[in-house]
Design an enzyme around this catalytic site. Sequence first.
Site, PDB file in Angstrom:
ATOM      1  N   ASP A   1      -8.077  -3.551  -7.152  1.00 15.34           N
ATOM      2  CA  ASP A   1      -7.947  -2.965  -5.735  1.00 15.34           C
ATOM      3  C   ASP A   1      -8.613  -1.702  -5.530  1.00 15.34           C
ATOM      4  OD1 ASP A   1      -6.546  -1.812  -3.628  1.00 15.34           O
ATOM      5  OD2 ASP A   1      -4.803  -2.893  -3.908  1.00 15.34           O
TER       6      ASP A   1
ATOM      7  N   HIS B   1      -7.606  -5.365  -1.468  1.00 17.11           N
ATOM      8  CA  HIS B   1      -6.367  -4.634  -1.304  1.00 17.11           C
ATOM      9  C   HIS B   1      -5.153  -5.350  -0.636  1.00 17.11           C
ATOM     10  CE1 HIS B   1      -3.833  -1.233  -0.702  1.00 17.11           C
ATOM     11  NE2 HIS B   1      -3.828  -1.077   0.491  1.00 17.11           N
TER      12      HIS B   1
ATOM     13  N   SER C   1       0.645  -1.142  -0.110  1.00 17.86           N
ATOM     14  CA  SER C   1       0.032  -0.020   0.155  1.00 17.86           C
ATOM     15  C   SER C   1       0.937   1.224   0.005  1.00 17.86           C
ATOM     16  CB  SER C   1      -0.913   0.051   1.148  1.00 17.86           C
ATOM     17  OG  SER C   1      -1.953   0.934   1.138  1.00 17.86           O
TER      18      SER C   1
END
Length: 477
Positions: A414, A443, A205
């Site tokens: 995502d 995610h 991320s």
Amino acid sequence: MRKALLAVAIAVLGATTVVPAASAAPGTLVWGPCPAGAFPTPDLQCTTLKVPLDYRAPGGRTIDVAVSRLPSKNPEKRRGVLLTNPGGPGGGGLDYPQLLKLVRLPQEVLDSYDIIGFDPRGVAHSTPVTCDLTPEQIAVGNLPYANGPADVVKQAAIAKREAEQCAGSKTGSMLPYVTTANTARDMDRIRTALGEPKVSFLGASYGTYLGAVYTTLFPERSDRIVLDSNLGPGGYDVDAMRGFGRGMEDRFPDFAAFAAKHPEYGLGTTPSQVTAKFHELAARLDRAPVEGVTGSVFRGLTFEGLYVTDLAQLAEDWQGLDQGRAPKPPEAPVTGVENLLASRFAVICGDSAWPRSIASYQLDVAVDRIRYPLLGAASANIAACAYWAPPAEPRVRITGHGPANVLMVQNQRDPGTPLSGARKLRAAFGERARMITIDQGGHGAYLFTPGKCGNSLVTEYLVSGKRPDDTFCPAES
């Protein structure tokens, strides 16, 4: 945030209360135990490293960075250290090596590296920052949904007050230096203190942007770089924030198809009916909130629910709200929320300059409400960054200069870091990078995909250094 996803995956609630050992001088690390808190850390060792607050004045004020280590237990196979970051910005990473082990980071990787975690500067057990945010400000969230121009004006007043509180807090002088570039410099100080000529990196991320910045600033000190669920080359700038709207549009059809196949939830029997239910519920909750759940909160709840691969809980939450029941709150309070938001503001607002005009946000909201009807009028809304001081240094430009040692892994759908941004980062890296794209929603790709394709390719690269070409992994059950 990847760390939160890992916690869900192993059904553990709460954050670690790890306390670092005594501070160590640069170049040496004195490891000590990490006391167990809400999250057990039996295998970790912890310490604290002093780093410059301002790297332009290395002899000036220092701050603490809390560091952890999960040592390899196989000296014959150990090849170095693997720095890690679970995402954010604003989240701690001290217990992340332990989390990775508990969700079955392959033994070959655990053998090959000492797994290193750390709380980034400004966060948790590192010298923390604060904005003195009140519970009411925290409850508003970062980007509430704007139903019209007046809502942007209302949010602007909240955002301005937040920025003023951050600047006027007892840690306001730290804020210009709590940035991704300085965190990357801290990572290189950790490398030096560990006595390693190079470091490998596994970031998810926001951690993908941190890793991209590190390997750009220190290409010759970068070994094997794995970036999972990728931001674009600008990091969390205004474009990435608006990208949440795109990400939700990419991912939502998976949920609509799931709910339609499970009529027991009563959300519709076709994807179009489920989509209509979303808009109907959002409008109804705006008129009559259920236990504090407004239409804006419902949109955010749905967005967060799309992060995981198992969509049943989100369907249950919708069903409850449709019947007048709010989702159950967490069983344990999340600690450090104020610090998380304050450090998040510092990084996002300090990394790049944001538009200042309220009118520009009103225009963006109007455009994205049409372009991304599920969430666009929230992700384009104004935030504290519009009232932040100008960045202390230019944004790091990600380029193709450096060794060909970056492996990106990315889900096609995502919601938090859309594929469109990952493709931009892949293009910015040029021949430095290769990307594995997985036909998967949610995610988090590495360790989160049910199939073997992406996981095996990433593990092979970390262990052997064999990097695949750009690869597409089809859906696997």
